[in-house]
Structure formats: structure tokens, C-alpha cells
Design a protein around this motif. Structure first.
Motif, short mmCIF file in Angstrom:
data_model
loop_
_atom_site.label_atom_id
_atom_site.label_comp_id
_atom_site.label_asym_id
_atom_site.label_seq_id
_atom_site.Cartn_x
_atom_site.Cartn_y
_atom_site.Cartn_z
N ASP A 54 0.82 -1.21 0.00
CA ASP A 54 0.00 0.00 0.00
C ASP A 54 0.85 1.26 0.00
OD1 ASP A 54 -2.64 -0.77 -0.25
OD2 ASP A 54 -2.92 -1.09 1.89
N ALA A 55 2.13 1.12 0.26
CA ALA A 55 3.01 2.29 0.25
C ALA A 55 4.34 2.02 -0.43
CB ALA A 55 3.26 2.78 1.67
N HIS A 56 4.61 0.76 -0.75
CA HIS A 56 5.91 0.41 -1.32
C HIS A 56 5.75 -0.68 -2.38
CE1 HIS A 56 6.66 2.01 2.73
NE2 HIS A 56 7.72 2.55 2.17
N ARG A 57 6.75 -0.73 -3.24
CA ARG A 57 6.77 -1.75 -4.28
C ARG A 57 8.09 -2.51 -4.16
NH1 ARG A 57 4.69 -1.17 -10.46
NH2 ARG A 57 5.52 -3.15 -11.23
N PRO A 58 8.07 -3.68 -3.51
CA PRO A 58 9.32 -4.41 -3.29
C PRO A 58 9.83 -5.07 -4.56
CG PRO A 58 7.46 -5.67 -2.45
CD PRO A 58 6.91 -4.35 -2.90
N ALA A 59 11.15 -5.20 -4.64
CA ALA A 59 11.77 -5.82 -5.80
C ALA A 59 11.75 -7.34 -5.65
CB ALA A 59 13.21 -5.34 -5.95
N PRO A 60 11.43 -8.07 -6.71
CA PRO A 60 11.60 -9.53 -6.67
C PRO A 60 13.08 -9.89 -6.78
CG PRO A 60 10.80 -8.84 -8.82
CD PRO A 60 10.87 -7.60 -7.97
N LEU A 61 13.37 -11.15 -7.07
CA LEU A 61 14.75 -11.64 -7.06
C LEU A 61 15.44 -11.30 -8.38
CD1 LEU A 61 14.06 -15.15 -5.46
CD2 LEU A 61 14.44 -12.95 -4.33
N ARG A 62 15.69 -10.02 -8.58
CA ARG A 62 16.24 -9.56 -9.85
C ARG A 62 17.74 -9.83 -9.95
NH1 ARG A 62 12.92 -4.14 -9.41
NH2 ARG A 62 10.98 -4.83 -10.39
N ASN A 63 18.16 -10.02 -11.18
CA ASN A 63 19.59 -10.17 -11.47
C ASN A 63 20.31 -8.89 -11.04
OD1 ASN A 63 21.89 -11.37 -12.40
ND2 ASN A 63 21.54 -10.87 -14.55
N GLY A 64 21.41 -9.04 -10.34
CA GLY A 64 22.13 -7.90 -9.81
C GLY A 64 21.77 -7.59 -8.37
N LEU A 65 20.58 -8.00 -7.94
CA LEU A 65 20.17 -7.83 -6.55
C LEU A 65 20.34 -9.13 -5.77
CD1 LEU A 65 16.89 -5.70 -6.86
CD2 LEU A 65 19.25 -4.92 -6.57
N TYR A 66 19.94 -10.23 -6.39
CA TYR A 66 20.01 -11.55 -5.75
C TYR A 66 20.71 -12.52 -6.69
CZ TYR A 66 16.28 -9.80 -2.67
OH TYR A 66 15.54 -9.06 -1.78
N HIS A 67 21.37 -13.50 -6.10
CA HIS A 67 21.86 -14.61 -6.90
C HIS A 67 20.67 -15.41 -7.43
CE1 HIS A 67 26.10 -14.08 -5.83
NE2 HIS A 67 25.71 -13.86 -4.59
N ALA A 68 20.92 -16.26 -8.41
CA ALA A 68 19.83 -17.00 -9.04
C ALA A 68 19.08 -17.88 -8.05
CB ALA A 68 20.36 -17.84 -10.20
N ASP A 69 19.75 -18.32 -6.99
CA ASP A 69 19.09 -19.17 -6.00
C ASP A 69 18.41 -18.35 -4.91
OD1 ASP A 69 21.32 -18.22 -4.70
OD2 ASP A 69 21.96 -20.16 -3.91
#
Length: 748
Positions: A281-296
Motif C-alpha cells: 500500500d506504500a511500497h513496491r518491493p523488488a523480486p529476485l532480480r539479477n544484480g540484486l540476488y543470486h539466481a538461488d
């Protein structure tokens, strides 16, 4: 009660008045009281909070709060010698300013305290900038008590986007919302200035509990809007003989996690509001994007803990933040393995038969295997909260890190994998392989990504990641996966599914997206409106048009909140372009580049807008200016090459793509585009040579295979085309296009 009310009113009326005289950002806001008032009745919690990371998140710079050495000390970085000294009561640094010249700046505020302390410096227009040189506050024997630069392996000067005077290091936009209470950014686009305020300089009681005035005035009888007691009902009980504790009552909601998440996740902000029960309702969280998270799903960039924790089995079982962390002091509730033993029977798990390590080695500690550390900001180690089982087999396949080799640095992942297999046998399949394939845009991952996206047994953030990757491969299968998730119970899944619908022609979107205009969650609702923006009122009808327009207002309000960022301005440009409001779109894109000339997406989008407006010559100028600022950037280079092809300047376009392929040999797209450009200019033989070389590196890439098949066929090299078509069909047995190509060539 009268004495309490009198005391309360005195603090309420007078504390902000004297504080404002010292702190220009401190401003009372209706409904708030301040943590001191809370402490009058909640002394134990207040005492635990005092001295915590929340309490010391930000302070005015004084002799009591500044930890760094300002005794005329010097620090050298990137050819600049900075000097730290005192001038009377002021703390001063002489360092390179926005023009690269040495300038003296007063320190206005401290930021954090352990294991490092940063410093904020005031600039015109209400800006506070975070100095790139920080103080290592760890003890000297741990390597601390020194100045250090936050980018030690780079040479960041005043022209760099990471320089401390640039947008990326701005407190008002980047940091303020999570280091103070009741923050209002108050950015004015007309003057490009801030009048940022907060009700408390640090992370006080009301940052988590919400405004407390009504509660305090009622003597505690009026409840807070945020009721943690009700939302955290039940407790964990480890029964005799049980291996793992069970919760006596299921959590009715994830309120506590959603209150913590805004400041402990990688997200964008879409509304300014008090803490609430729904993160989106106030934020849009990032999913497991390349560059933010490893593939696992392991943490890679500075993503904090929410994104890893919601992948965990602990989260799925109902574990929440305060089960492990005391919420006021923020300390863990027990040290070492005793913390985990609250829920995991030590006679089952704190044994050599489980951890396979002896003595007091690091391998006997639960967190070393299940919550490995990654260090950020040079000196700040943070643990991965996905609480995963070490998977060195994935390290062998995908290059992801694993806990074993963080300790056993003298061994490789293959050694660790063999050890784990001896202990526990074969490992289960993992979504890492599907996500890794999706990141490489391998069309063969389409089926696995679609299956992952609709697998309700998987964490919602993983399914949202699969959907985001499917967006890059628009097919009927990816559309079916999106449609299947539009009604999912988790808003991050619905949000990502809606975005895929935007790939459909405008007239087909309504049947899928209309219901989400009434979604209870802001992020989903405004995304649905954005997707429906190009749909005409005639197609929508009066009622749906009204709802769509209400959603678009919410969308625009979210972008205006972030109008100090090129991302938000570009979003407004994209929305305007989708509605064919080209003048508005151009204005927004230019405004984005005015804020940050080096922000590449705005340049590419503006150039594409000029393409639609049949003004490719203007797009060429925009892209060339970008390459002057960011020489060799692959996205700008590719966009300029495509622009030149449209203008008939084929030779320069081919040269650009040749250089791009040479500079990025591991990027298959660069070689593919180079070959296509050569072929389009009548140089088929050269194109085939490029493709043959690329296929040595990428033998199973479908784009390369299709290109070499079709070009070989078109120039009469049927035997060569057939050979590659057979290989393509072998690799893609279920692909009807592969079968059709093969049958066509076999017929010749």
C-alpha cells in the motif's frame, strides 16, 4: 491522570518548539507525540530502545554524537586529500565538491554509529548529502578507528554518478524515510528544492506503532492503529520429543513483518503514510532480480532482509521478526545456537550428526551454515535471512555462493558438493536453475518458468520473479501463466502478473485487468490502471473509465512523490507516450535527463519517442550525447545502431555493432545483432562468419541457430541450413517452429 495530561501537554507543546530552533528539519505533525512521551508509561520498552540502532539512526553533529577523528586528520582517495578538523563547536571536512574543487563543509548530522558512522552535509535547496568517506567505528583491534571510503576499489570523482554530491548520495531521497520518524520529503519540482521534515530525528516509537497522540491523551485506553499484540497472537512451543516447535495459534496476518519491511527491503516508495498492515500500500518491493540476488535467491546487492526471509521455510511456518529479535533493543533474544534452540530441539540439531563439524569450529554454529554473511559498506557484515540449506551443487552448476566455501576457502565447490552428498545424499531440485535460465532469456526455460509461476507451493517472491522473467519472453504460455495469477492471494504475484498483460494489444487487456481496478492493494490497483491507460473510453465504458482514471491518479500521485528522481519522471513519460500524449512524454523525459543526464533509460525512451514521432534525427542526437557522457555503454550503442539503420546509415551502424560484439563477447545479443545488421546490408557471408564464431561460444542459443538457418537457406547453402536445423530441432523437440524449419529444408 491530571498530572499525566499536564505533563503530556507540556512536552507536546514545548518539546518541538525548542527542538525546531536547533534542528531545521524537526516539525511537529498532528497525531504524533514523540518517544519521550511514550517512555513515561512504557519505561521498560523505552529503556531498551535507548542506545539502539533505531535510536541512534541519525543525530545532530555534536561532541557527544560524532565518533570520527576530527583532530586535523587527513585521508587520501582518488587523488584528493580530505581534511577533518574542528572550527569552534563545528565539525568540518575539506574535500572535493560538485566541481571537483577542495571546499570546506560543516558536518550537519551523524548517520548511524556501528560499525560505521556517516556524515550529512547541507547544500542549497534543502539538500543533505552523505559524505563518501565514513568513520570505521569498530575497535582498533578489529581494524576500526579509521577513515575509509565506501567505494575503495573504484576511483569516484566529481563526475561520477556515485560521487557524494550526486543524486545517488542524497539523504532526502535515498535515506531519510528509514532513519527518521514521520518523514515528509516535501520536494518542489518547480524550484527543485526540498523542505523535508520529520517529527523525530531518529526511528522512534511512532515509526513502527504509528501516531500516538490519541493513545497518550486517552491514558492508553485508545489503541494504536497498529496492534502488534493482536496480530502476533500465539507462541512457539517445543513439545517433549518434538524436533521443531509449533505455533499455538496461526498468525492472522503478517502485520509485524509488513511494518518492518519498508526499511528492511529493497523497494520503491509509492505513498507517504504511517506504518500499515500491507507493504504494497506504500511500497513496491523488488523480486529476485539479477544484480540484486543470486539466481538461488541468496542476497547479492544491498537488499537487506525481507526478500531473503520471505523465501524461507521459517516465514512459511509463521515465524516473524520478533521471534528472534527483541523489537525495541533490536538485539537477538539469545546468543549463538541458543537462539535457534528455542524452536529446534538441540538434541536433534545441535549435534555433530547434524552439522558434521567438531569442537568449537564455525561449522557448529547454525548461522554460519544457514545464514552466511555478506559484507556491505566495506565493514558491515549482514546475514542472509533465507535460512537455507547449503547447496554447493548449485555453486558447481551456476556459480552461486555457498556457506561451505565461505569457510573452506582452500577448497572448491566440487569438494563441498561431494562432502554434502556423503552426509545427506542427493539434493532436491531448486528454482535456481529455472531462474538462471530465465535470466539468460533462453526460450527453452519458458515451460519451467511458467510452471514455477503457478506453483503455489513456492514462495510468492519466487513466483513473482518467474513472472517478471516471463515478461521478457512474450508468448501465449507466458500470458496463460500471468492470467492464472491475476487472482493470487499475494499482492506481489498479482502485481507482476498484471504487468505481463501490458504486452497485449490495448483492446485485449480489459477482460483480464478490469477486476483489479478494485484491488484492495494500492500497488496492484495503480498498476492495473497503468496497463489500461491506452484503452479508449469507448472500449472501457463509463464506469470502468472512471475507475481507470481514479487508478491513474493514484499512479501519477506515486510518481509525483518521487519527482526528484529520473525514474519517476520517465514513468510519467512512459504513461504519456502510451496515451499518445507525445508533448507531455517529451517534457517528462527531458526533465528526467535534466535531473540526471547519465540516466540511460530516459535517453533510450526519449529516442524511441522520437522514432514514433518520425524524428529519428532528434533521437540520434539524444543517444550521441548519452555516449559522450557514458562512452561505450552497450544499451546506448545498440539503440544508436538501430536508429542509424532506420536512417539508412548502415555502415556506421554495422561498425557500432561490431565494436559492441567485440567489447562484450559474453553477450550473445551483441553478436546476434551484428550478424543481422551485416545481413541486412547485403553482407551475408560476413554475417554467417559472425554467427559461426558465436555458436562456438553459445552452441545451443536458439536465436543464433534460427539466424544461421535462415541466412544459409536464403543464400542457397541448403546443406548447411539443414545441418543447423537438425541441431535446432534436436535441442527443441517440442517447438513447432523448429519442426517446420526442418521439414521445409528436408523438402528441398
Amino acid at each position: 491522570m491530571r498530572r499525566f495530561q499536564k505533563l503530556f501537554l507540556t512536552i507536546l507543546l514545548f518539546a518541538p518548539l525548542w527542538a525546531v530552533a536547533d534542528d531545521p528539519h524537526l516539525q511537529w505533525m498532528g497525531g504524533y507525540t514523540g518517544s519521550v512521551v511514550c517512555g513515561k508509561c512504557h519505561a521498560e520498552e523505552f529503556s531498551a530502545w535507548r542506545g539502539s540502532h533505531h535510536d541512534l539512526a541519525m543525530r545532530m553533529a555534536t561532541g557527544e554524537t560524532v565518533l570520527g577523528d576530527f583532530d586535523d586528520t587527513r585521508f587520501e582517495y582518488a587523488g584528493i586529500t580530505s581534511r577533518f578538523f574542528r572550527r569552534g563547536d563545528n565539525f568540518v571536512v575539506e574535500t572535493d565538491g560538485p566541481d571537483g574543487e577542495l571546499t570546506e563543509y560543516d558536518i550537519a548530522y551523524t548517520f548511524g554509529f556501528d560499525p560505521l558512522q556517516q556524515y550529512l552535509i547541507g547544500f542549497p535547496g534543502g539538500r543533505l548529502q552523505t559524505l563518501g568517506i565514513a568513520w570505521d567505528s569498530r575497535p582498533a583491534e578489529q581494524g576500526g578507528q579509521r577513515w575509509f571510503h565506501l567505494y575503495p576499489d573504484e576511483s569516484v570523482d566529481h563526475t561520477d554518478i556515485l560521487h557524494w554530491t550526486r543524486r545517488s548520495q542524497n539523504w532526502n531521497y535515498q535515506c531519510a524515510a528509514c532513519h527518521s520518524t514521520g518523514l515528509r520529503k516535501n520536494y518542489d519540482p518547480a524550484t527543485k528544492s526540498y523542505a523535508t521534515t520529520y517529527t523525530e530525528i531518529d526511528v522512534g516509537c511512532e515509526a513502527c506503532h504509528g501516531p500516538g497522540q490519541a493513545h497518550a491523551e486517552s491514558g492508553g485506553t485508545t489503541a494504536f492503529d497498529i496492534n502488534f499484540t493482536a496480530s502476533n497472537a500465539g507462541e512457539w512451543v517445543l513439545e517433549d520429543g518434538a524436533a521443531v516447535a509449533a505455533r499455538t495459534q496461526a498468525l492472522p496476518e503478517r502485520l509485524e513483518l509488513n511494518v518492518c519491511a519498508p526499511c528492511h527491503s529493497r523497494r520503491s516508495q509509492i505513498a507517504e503514510q504511517s506504518p500499515g498492515p500491507e507493504l504494497l500500500d506504500a511500497h513496491r518491493p523488488a523480486p529476485l532480480r539479477n544484480g540484486l540476488y543470486h539466481a538461488d535467491g541468496q542476497i547479492l546487492d544491498e537488499v537487506y532482509v525481507w526478500g531473503s526471509f520471505v523465501q524461507s521455510r521459517m516465514y512459511q511456518a509463521g515465524v516473524t521478526c520478533s521471534d528472534c529479535h527483541e523489537p525495541h533493543s533490536l538485539r537477538v533474544r539469545a546468543d549463538g545456537n541458543a537462539l535457534c534452540a528455542n524452536c529446534h530441539a538441540p538434541d536433534r540439531y545441535d549435534t555433530a550428526s547434524h552439522h558434521h563439524h567438531g569442537g568449537e569450529s564455525a561449522g557448529t554454529q547454525c548461522v554460519e551454515c544457514h545464514m552466511p554473511e555478506s559484507t556491505y559498506m566495506v565493514v558491515d557484515p549482514r546475514r542472509d535471512h533465507s535460512l537455507r540449506i547449503p547447496r554447493p551443487d548449485l555453486s558447481v552448476k551456476l556459480g552461486t555462493p555457498n556457506a561451505c566455501n565461505k569457510c573452506h576457502v582452500d577448497q572448491d565447490a566440487q569438494w563441498a558438493d561431494e562432502a554434502v552428498r556423503r552426509w545427506v545424499g542427493a539434493t532436491n531440485t531448486h528454482y535456481a536453475e529455472t531462474i538462471a535460465a530465465g535470466r539468460s532469456m533462453d526460450p527453452r526455460s519458458l515451460g519451467a518458468l511458467s510452471a514455477l509461476a503457478v506453483d503455489a507451493a513456492q514462495p510468492a517472491i519466487v513466483r513473482a520473479t518467474a513472472l517478471e522473467l516471463l515478461r521478457n519472453m512474450p508468448t501465449e504460455e507466458s500470458l496463460r501463466a500471468a492470467v492464472a495469477n491475476l487472482g493470487d492471494k499475494d499482492p506481489i504475484v498479482r502485481l507482476t502478473a498484471v504487468d505481463i498483460i501490458s504486452l497485449l494489444p490495448a483492446e485485449r487487456r480489459g477482460e483480464f485487468v478490469f477486476p483489479l481496478l478494485d484491488d484492495p492493494v494500492l500497488a496492484v490497483r495503480m498498476e492495473a490502471a497503468r496497463v489500461l491507460a491506452p484503452v479508449s473510453a469507448d472500449v472501457l465504458g463509463p464506469e470502468q473509465t472512471l475507475k481507470r482514471d481514479q487508478g491513474l491518479k493514484e499512479y501519477m500521485d506515486a510518481q509525483k512523490l518521487n519527482a526528484d528522481t529520473p525514474e519517476a519522471l520517465a514513468n510519467m513519460g512512459n504513461l504519456s507516450a502510451s496515451r499518445r500524449l507525445f508533448a507531455d512524454a517529451e517534457r517528462y523525459y527531458l526533465a528526467a535527463l535534466d535531473i540526471e543526464p547519465m540516466w540511460i533509460p530516459a535517453r533510450v525512451n526519449l529516442a524511441d519517442l522520437y522514432r514514433v514521432m518520425q524524428q529519428d534525427h532528434n533521437g540520434e542526437n539524444v543517444l550521441r550525447e548519452g555516449l559522450d557522457r557514458v562512452p561505450g555503454d552497450p544499451v546506448l550503442t545498440e539503440s544508436l545502431a538501430m536508429n542509424l539503420v532506420r536512417q539508412g546509415q548502415n555502415d556506421e551502424a554495422v561498425d557500432l555493432l561490431r565494436g559492441l560484439a567485440a567489447a562484450y563477447p559474453d553477450q550473445v545479443r551483441a553478436s546476434y545483432l551484428h550478424a543481422v545488421a551485416l545481413n541486412s546490408t547485403g553482407r551475408a557471408t560476413e554475417a554467417l562468419g559472425v554467427l559461426e564464431t558465436a555458436l562456438i561460444r553459445f552452441p545451443d542459443n536458439p536465436d543464433l541457430l534460427v539466424a544461421i538457418i535462415t541466412i544459409s537457406r536464403d543464400v542457397g547453402l541448403n546443406a548447411q541450413a539443414l545441418r543447423y536445423a537438425q541441431e535446432y530441432a534436436r535441442q527443441n523437440p517440442g517447438d513447432p517452429n523448429a519442426r517446420q524449419l526442418l521439414q521445409e529444408l528436408e523438402g528441398k
